[in-house]
Design a protein around this motif. Structure first.
Motif, mmCIF file in Angstrom:
data_model
loop_
_atom_site.group_PDB
_atom_site.id
_atom_site.type_symbol
_atom_site.label_atom_id
_atom_site.label_comp_id
_atom_site.label_asym_id
_atom_site.label_seq_id
_atom_site.Cartn_x
_atom_site.Cartn_y
_atom_site.Cartn_z
ATOM 1 N N ARG A 15 58.715 83.539 74.306
ATOM 2 C CA ARG A 15 58.480 82.597 75.229
ATOM 3 C C ARG A 15 59.527 82.511 76.078
ATOM 4 N N SER A 16 60.842 82.710 75.782
ATOM 5 C CA SER A 16 61.914 82.603 76.662
ATOM 6 C C SER A 16 62.158 83.525 77.609
ATOM 7 N N ASP A 21 63.071 85.315 83.268
ATOM 8 C CA ASP A 21 62.649 86.053 84.478
ATOM 9 C C ASP A 21 62.289 85.161 85.732
ATOM 10 N N ARG A 22 61.601 84.065 85.502
ATOM 11 C CA ARG A 22 61.393 83.305 86.364
ATOM 12 C C ARG A 22 62.527 82.643 87.045
ATOM 13 N N ARG A 23 63.774 82.279 86.437
ATOM 14 C CA ARG A 23 64.956 81.949 87.017
ATOM 15 C C ARG A 23 65.554 83.113 87.664
ATOM 16 N N LYS A 28 66.967 85.205 93.086
ATOM 17 C CA LYS A 28 66.976 86.350 93.777
ATOM 18 C C LYS A 28 66.351 85.847 95.075
ATOM 19 N N ARG A 29 65.121 85.066 94.909
ATOM 20 C CA ARG A 29 64.634 84.629 96.078
ATOM 21 C C ARG A 29 65.390 83.715 96.932
ATOM 22 N N ALA A 30 66.225 82.921 96.148
ATOM 23 C CA ALA A 30 67.053 81.955 96.861
ATOM 24 C C ALA A 30 68.324 82.617 97.556
#
Length: 192
Positions: A15-16, A21-23, A28-30
């Protein structure tokens, strides 16, 4: 007891992973968005890693956890962009979907493109962008049964970008669909 503790711990680890990955993707997007924003006001050579981190509101350690250099941020953006371009181009109408996507995209980023004109960053970005769209256009033309030499492709893409630059400079006075039809006719006349 150990039988139940083991699977629960592994399930917790699983679950972590998506959260991590989302973080990472968010970071990366930021960083990519920060670099693109900085390029609107600064030349490529003026931008450093700290400026990107400050704009993205991330620590330098976060930057270096994902990218060795600012060039790698740009490269990641182009890789993501290429996948997005391919997805949008595939959904575009007509025998040359890349052309349809390209004209619409250039119209949507005209202000950004104008700000980058004549800068080292603009040259770097447009060179990469033209190479990317040239590859997609080659694919479209070959899918139509055209034999396309490198010289043909350079000529066609040069004409497309010259025509769209003029169209944008004239505030898109000609309807987008009309420009696309005209470019399709010109491409057909050049390639036979």
């Amino acid at each position: 007891m150990s039988d139940t503790a083991g699977p629960a711990r592994n399930h917790g680890d699983t679950r972590s992973e998506p959260r991590t990955d989302r973080r990472a993707e968010r970071s990366k997007r930021a960083l990519w968005q920060a670099l693109m924003a900085l390029l609107q006001d600064h030349d490529w050579g003026e931008i450093n890693v700290q400026m990107i981190c400050d704009r993205a509101d991330v620590a330098r350690s976060t930057f270096y956890a994902h990218f060795p250099t600012k060039q790698d941020v740009l490269d990641m953006g182009f890789a993501v962009g290429l996948a997005e371009v391919e997805r949008h181009a595939a959904a575009a109408p007509g025998p040359l979907p890349t052309l349809h996507w390209l004209v619409g995209h250039l119209a949507s980023v005209a202000g950004f493109q104008r700000r980058l004109q004549g800068t080292a960053a603009g040259s770097l970005i447009m060179t990469r962008f033209r190479a990317m769209t040239s590859g997609l256009m080659r694919r479209d033309l070959e899918a139509r049964g055209q034999t396309v030499t490198n010289a043909d492709l350079i000529f066609v893409m040069g004409g497309i970008f010259a025509a769209t630059d003029l169209w944008l400079a004239n505030a898109c006075e000609e309807p987008q669909a009309t420009l696309i039809r005209r470019l399709e006719r010109q491409i057909k006349a050049v390639l036979g």
